[in-house]
Design a protein around this motif. Structure first.
Motif, PDB file in Angstrom:
ATOM      1  N   ALA A 189       0.872  -1.270   0.143  1.00 53.59           N
ATOM      2  CA  ALA A 189       0.051  -0.146  -0.024  1.00 53.59           C
ATOM      3  C   ALA A 189       0.839   1.223   0.123  1.00 53.59           C
ATOM      4  O   ALA A 189       2.110   1.260   0.614  1.00 53.59           O
ATOM      5  CB  ALA A 189      -0.563  -0.028   1.154  1.00 53.59           C
ATOM      6  N   PHE A 190       0.361   2.258  -0.541  1.00 54.90           N
ATOM      7  CA  PHE A 190       0.935   3.643  -0.518  1.00 54.90           C
ATOM      8  C   PHE A 190      -0.140   4.653  -0.377  1.00 54.90           C
ATOM      9  O   PHE A 190      -1.105   4.365  -0.673  1.00 54.90           O
ATOM     10  CB  PHE A 190       1.630   3.771  -2.250  1.00 54.90           C
ATOM     11  CG  PHE A 190       2.601   3.028  -2.300  1.00 54.90           C
ATOM     12  CD1 PHE A 190       3.959   3.438  -2.029  1.00 54.90           C
ATOM     13  CD2 PHE A 190       2.562   1.842  -2.695  1.00 54.90           C
ATOM     14  CE1 PHE A 190       4.968   2.692  -2.222  1.00 54.90           C
ATOM     15  CE2 PHE A 190       3.673   0.987  -3.254  1.00 54.90           C
ATOM     16  CZ  PHE A 190       5.030   1.513  -2.862  1.00 54.90           C
ATOM     17  N   GLY A 191       0.135   5.567   0.381  1.00 55.25           N
ATOM     18  CA  GLY A 191      -0.778   6.823   0.712  1.00 55.25           C
ATOM     19  C   GLY A 191      -1.052   7.437  -0.506  1.00 55.25           C
ATOM     20  O   GLY A 191      -0.729   7.414  -1.591  1.00 55.25           O
ATOM     21  N   THR A 192      -2.328   8.326  -0.418  1.00 54.78           N
ATOM     22  CA  THR A 192      -2.712   9.078  -1.411  1.00 54.78           C
ATOM     23  C   THR A 192      -1.763  10.082  -1.976  1.00 54.78           C
ATOM     24  O   THR A 192      -1.833  10.404  -3.254  1.00 54.78           O
ATOM     25  CB  THR A 192      -3.847   9.935  -0.902  1.00 54.78           C
ATOM     26  OG1 THR A 192      -4.988   8.872  -0.412  1.00 54.78           O
ATOM     27  CG2 THR A 192      -4.655  10.817  -2.184  1.00 54.78           C
ATOM     28  N   GLU A 193      -0.893  10.492  -1.354  1.00 52.36           N
ATOM     29  CA  GLU A 193       0.264  11.420  -1.996  1.00 52.36           C
ATOM     30  C   GLU A 193       1.374  10.857  -2.176  1.00 52.36           C
ATOM     31  O   GLU A 193       2.465  11.435  -2.601  1.00 52.36           O
ATOM     32  CB  GLU A 193       0.741  12.478  -0.859  1.00 52.36           C
ATOM     33  CG  GLU A 193      -0.342  13.359   0.084  1.00 52.36           C
ATOM     34  CD  GLU A 193      -1.202  12.438   1.064  1.00 52.36           C
ATOM     35  OE1 GLU A 193      -0.758  11.624   1.492  1.00 52.36           O
ATOM     36  OE2 GLU A 193      -2.460  12.836   1.262  1.00 52.36           O
TER      37      GLU A 193
END
Length: 78
Positions: free
Chosen positions: A20-24
């Motif tokens: 997973a990676f954050g929105t930014e």
């Protein structure tokens, strides 16, 4: 939010993975995908590298919505 998915294929064993990676963090996710593809080009058993996104503040529901009997969509051809 971004998810990177890939599969490791080693002889008879197939193992799916995700990170997973954050929105930014789209640039970081794309960089991670490129690292996986470099490993693939080098001969490692990395397969099916892909990325998917889902915005946390989306207004509508994903997928197909139900329409009522008054719905009358037509494709216009010219």
């Amino acid at each position: 939010m971004y998810m990177v998915y890939w599969t490791m294929v080693e002889e008879t064993e197939i193992t799916p993975h995700a990170q997973a990676f954050g929105t930014e963090e789209m640039v970081a996710a794309m960089g991670f995908m490129e690292e996986l593809r470099k490993r693939q080009r080098a001969g490692e058993g990395v397969r099916f590298v892909t990325m998917c996104s889902e915005h946390p503040d989306v207004v509508g529901h994903p997928g197909v919505d139900v329409t009522g009997p008054e719905y009358n969509w037509k494709k216009r051809r010219r």
